[in-house]
Write an enzyme that holds these catalytic residues in place. Structure first.
Site, PDB file in Angstrom:
ATOM      1  N   GLU A  54      -8.767   8.809   6.819  1.00 47.66           N
ATOM      2  CA  GLU A  54      -9.087   7.310   6.599  1.00 47.66           C
ATOM      3  C   GLU A  54      -9.936   6.940   5.416  1.00 47.66           C
ATOM      4  O   GLU A  54      -9.932   5.943   4.860  1.00 47.66           O
ATOM      5  CB  GLU A  54      -9.330   6.456   7.862  1.00 47.66           C
ATOM      6  CG  GLU A  54      -8.160   6.272   8.957  1.00 47.66           C
ATOM      7  CD  GLU A  54      -7.197   5.489   8.389  1.00 47.66           C
ATOM      8  OE1 GLU A  54      -7.322   4.212   7.940  1.00 47.66           O
ATOM      9  OE2 GLU A  54      -5.918   5.781   8.356  1.00 47.66           O
TER      10      GLU A  54
ATOM     11  N   GLU B  98       0.695  -1.241  -0.003  1.00 49.92           N
ATOM     12  CA  GLU B  98      -0.146  -0.122  -0.140  1.00 49.92           C
ATOM     13  C   GLU B  98       0.827   1.377  -0.202  1.00 49.92           C
ATOM     14  O   GLU B  98       1.830   1.191   0.683  1.00 49.92           O
ATOM     15  CB  GLU B  98      -0.879   0.018   1.336  1.00 49.92           C
ATOM     16  CG  GLU B  98      -1.957  -0.855   1.226  1.00 49.92           C
ATOM     17  CD  GLU B  98      -2.691  -0.725   2.862  1.00 49.92           C
ATOM     18  OE1 GLU B  98      -2.403   0.239   3.657  1.00 49.92           O
ATOM     19  OE2 GLU B  98      -3.570  -1.598   3.164  1.00 49.92           O
TER      20      GLU B  98
ATOM     21  N   GLU C 296     -13.522   5.064   0.917  1.00 53.61           N
ATOM     22  CA  GLU C 296     -14.441   4.165   1.720  1.00 53.61           C
ATOM     23  C   GLU C 296     -15.237   4.792   3.007  1.00 53.61           C
ATOM     24  O   GLU C 296     -14.387   4.854   4.075  1.00 53.61           O
ATOM     25  CB  GLU C 296     -13.496   3.030   2.144  1.00 53.61           C
ATOM     26  CG  GLU C 296     -13.010   2.206   0.963  1.00 53.61           C
ATOM     27  CD  GLU C 296     -12.119   1.167   1.282  1.00 53.61           C
ATOM     28  OE1 GLU C 296     -12.462   0.018   1.765  1.00 53.61           O
ATOM     29  OE2 GLU C 296     -10.792   1.322   0.914  1.00 53.61           O
TER      30      GLU C 296
ATOM     31  N   LYS D  68     -15.052   3.411   6.835  1.00 56.32           N
ATOM     32  CA  LYS D  68     -13.939   3.044   7.580  1.00 56.32           C
ATOM     33  C   LYS D  68     -13.910   3.972   8.901  1.00 56.32           C
ATOM     34  O   LYS D  68     -14.234   5.119   8.953  1.00 56.32           O
ATOM     35  CB  LYS D  68     -12.572   3.369   6.601  1.00 56.32           C
ATOM     36  CG  LYS D  68     -12.118   2.503   5.475  1.00 56.32           C
ATOM     37  CD  LYS D  68     -10.861   2.507   5.114  1.00 56.32           C
ATOM     38  CE  LYS D  68      -9.806   1.946   5.923  1.00 56.32           C
ATOM     39  NZ  LYS D  68      -8.408   1.699   5.524  1.00 56.32           N
TER      40      LYS D  68
END
Ligand SMILES: *[C@@H]1O[C@H](CO)[C@@H](O)[C@H](O)[C@H]1NC(C)=O
Ligand SMILES: *[C@@H]1O[C@H](CO)[C@@H](O)[C@H](O)[C@H]1NC(C)=O
Ligand SMILES: *[C@@H]1O[C@H](CO)[C@@H](O)[C@H](O)[C@H]1NC(C)=O
Ligand SMILES: *[C@@H]1O[C@H](CO)[C@@H](O)[C@H](O)[C@H]1NC(C)=O
Ligand SMILES: *[C@@H]1O[C@H](CO)[C@@H](O)[C@H](O)[C@H]1NC(C)=O
Ligand SMILES: *[C@@H]1O[C@H](CO)[C@@H](O)[C@H](O)[C@H]1NC(C)=O
Ligand SMILES: *[C@@H]1O[C@H](CO)[C@@H](O)[C@H](O)[C@H]1NC(C)=O
Ligand SMILES: *[C@@H]1O[C@H](CO)[C@@H](O)[C@H](O)[C@H]1NC(C)=O
Length: 468
Positions: free
Chosen positions: A331, A266, A322, A325
């Protein structure tokens, strides 16, 4: 002269040869913690046509996604969930069963190539899963062999907190609690099976933790005049990413594995965050991701100062913003696409779009670092889901940092609410953050806290705030 010329050709064709197997293709992390994300079919179409990724990594072995990937050219990385590592570590038939039901039905038509056992397991608070990690990796490998599945490399993803020191890179060392019991056997396994050390590398977090001393441009691969020389090796660094990767390489060398191959599992940059969001904006996210893709797809490969010319295979984090999360707002904003599938900014993971071509489209406006002006509070983020024990511990931490930040929640005072841990904790978080933000305190509390511009004060209870 002639001699030299041929030598150069020989060397570069050797590089080309070693690169071929794990070429400089950039992949995408396809996380699914979002509301109403496009279907697997639509997502795979976006990965191929819009992002032009050659690989995809998922955080489970979702059969719907693996079915859609059948027959495509995408190389796929799947994951054994953290929760079953303990059981797999001691039970070969469970490992066999997992491979039989999650890999066998799709392989080889779905080009599963990497199987990560757990996600950042060693970053969670220490528990017995740590010691079960490598045994579980061995069992999964054995199961793959028994099923005659030969092309799948087994690994596990690690965050940079596996290091106890990373600066200068030549001083890189694994944490003493994991170096000998976990990292050494892991490196032995990875080296023996010709797999990779899968790393999550986020210069963003290093910068966000210390924006005063870490130069933003150096972090974004945009610094033209800043270099850092490692006094131990004389190696010269032009960006923070290379420093972080080399620190892991030096740490591995110290355990006897100087040649362990690295995979960037990542890397990325958030395109937005909370109100006090420190550098998390579309402009910086586009800059970082375009630059890192350019570096990772360069021909011939660039490598890092410790390993010039070596390919660094990689996955960008992440495909979608997202929204489910937990944790601070950043995040939920690492995506290159919004949850509806439109681009947050243009990005071509094949590396074939040049800077000039991107530049023709105007870069998105910076997400206005100065955007919000006014008061912000730090409160409990998801009251219903918050772990009460952890919340009580966080409250107690916030109140123990001095200067009477929790005077108002003492018995008899305006904010004393013995029946509402959430209100008391929210008060303590706001008060702590207001008092210590100038010293670098963040509104985080292990992901329990979030920033808000809605004043949580009530009655005579006035919550302290931070003013931007
Ligand atoms: C240990 O940590 C792992 C990884 O985060 C987690 O999945 C597991 O539930 C934890 N085990 C215990 C007993 O807390
Ligand atoms: C091992 O896993 C299998 C399922 O695959 C289960 O039936 C068996 O009970 C497990 N053995 C032990 C000792 O837990
Ligand atoms: C790592 O693997 C290589 C090639 O498979 C082998 O030559 C080397 O001895 C291994 N390193 C260690 C420290 O075991
Ligand atoms: C970062 O780079 C940009 C353009 O390259 C420049 O305008 C800016 O002043 C630099 N910022 C710092 C803090 O060096
Ligand atoms: C690099 O350039 C930037 C902007 O051009 C400047 O602000 C900074 O001081 C320079 N840094 C060094 C180390 O020369
Ligand atoms: C997709 O979502 C973004 C962000 O919420 C929004 O700005 C955009 O208008 C949406 N596009 C479509 C086609 O719905
Ligand atoms: C809640 O938090 C405590 C302390 O951090 C931890 O020991 C416990 O395992 C957590 N419980 C759950 C259900 O996650
Ligand atoms: C507490 O407040 C005083 C006066 O405002 C300040 O000098 C001191 O540094 C503060 N203490 C801490 C731990 O921040």
């Amino acid at each position: 002269m002639m001699m030299g010329f041929f030598q150069i050709i020989l060397v570069s064709s050797l590089i080309a040869f070693t690169s071929a197997e794990f070429s400089a293709k950039v992949g995408i992390n396809y996380g699914q913690l979002g509301d109403n994300l496009p279907s697997p079919t639509e997502s795979v179409r976006l990965i191929c046509t819009k992002l032009k990724a050659k690989r995809v990594k998922i955080y489970d072995a979702n059969p719907d996604i693996l079915s859609v990937l059948r027959g495509t050219d995408l190389q796929v990385s799947i994951m054994v969930p953290n929760e079953i590592i303990d059981d797999i570590a001691v039970n070969q038939s469970l490992a066999d069963h997992w491979v039989h039901s999650n890999v066998r039905p799709f392989y080889p038509e779905t080009k599963i190539r990497y199987l990560l056992v757990g996600n950042e397991v060693i970053s969670s608070p220490g528990n017995k899963t740590w010691l079960n990690l490598v045994p579980a990796m061995r069992r999964i490998k054995k199961s793959l062999k028994a099923h005659r599945i030969r092309k799948v490399k087994v690994g596990t993803s690690l965050a940079m907190d596996v290091l106890t020191s990373s600066y200068p890179p030549s001083e890189g060392k694994f944490r003493p609690d994991i170096a000998l019991p976990i990292m050494r056997p892991m490196l032995e396994f990875l080296n023996h099976t010709k797999s990779f050390l899968f790393l999550d590398v986020y210069p963003y977090f290093a910068w966000a933790a210390d924006p005063v001393h870490v130069d933003l441009n150096y972090t974004l691969f945009e610094s033209h005049n800043i270099t850092v020389t490692d006094p131990g090796t004389g190696l010269v660094y032009h960006n923070l990413f290379d420093q972080m990767v080399d620190a892991v390489i030096f740490a591995s060398s110290k355990l006897g594995y100087p040649d362990i191959r690295i995979w960037i599992a990542e890397t990325g940059w958030p395109n937005a965050g909370d109100y006090d969001q420190r550098g998390a904006n579309i402009y910086n996210a586009a800059t970082y991701n375009r630059n890192v893709v350019r570096k990772l797809t360069a021909h011939p490969p660039r490598g890092t100062p410790a390993r010039p010319g070596r390919v660094l295979p990689s996955f960008i984090f992440a495909m979608y913003n997202e929204d489910q999360k937990p944790g601070p707002g950043t995040e939920r904003h690492f995506g290159v696409l919004y949850p509806n599938g439109t681009s947050v900014y243009d990005i071509d993971l094949s590396g074939e779009t040049t800077e000039e071509e991107y530049a023709k489209k105007p870069l998105p406006k910076p997400w206005n670092d100065e955007g919000y002006k006014g008061e912000i509070w730090c409160v409990v983020g998801r009251p219903r889901e918050a772990n009460r024990t952890a919340l009580a511990a966080a409250l107690s931490y916030a109140c123990s940092q001095g200067n009477g930040t929790c005077g108002a929640i003492q018995p008899g005072k305006a904010c004393y609410k013995p029946k509402s841990l959430v209100r008391m904790a929210s008060y303590a978080f706001s008060s702590y953050w207001a008092a210590f933000r100038k010293d670098g305190a963040t509104c985080y509390f292990d992901g329990l806290a979030t920033q808000t511009i809605k004043d949580p004060s009530y009655g005579h209870c006035k919550f302290p705030s931070v003013t931007l």
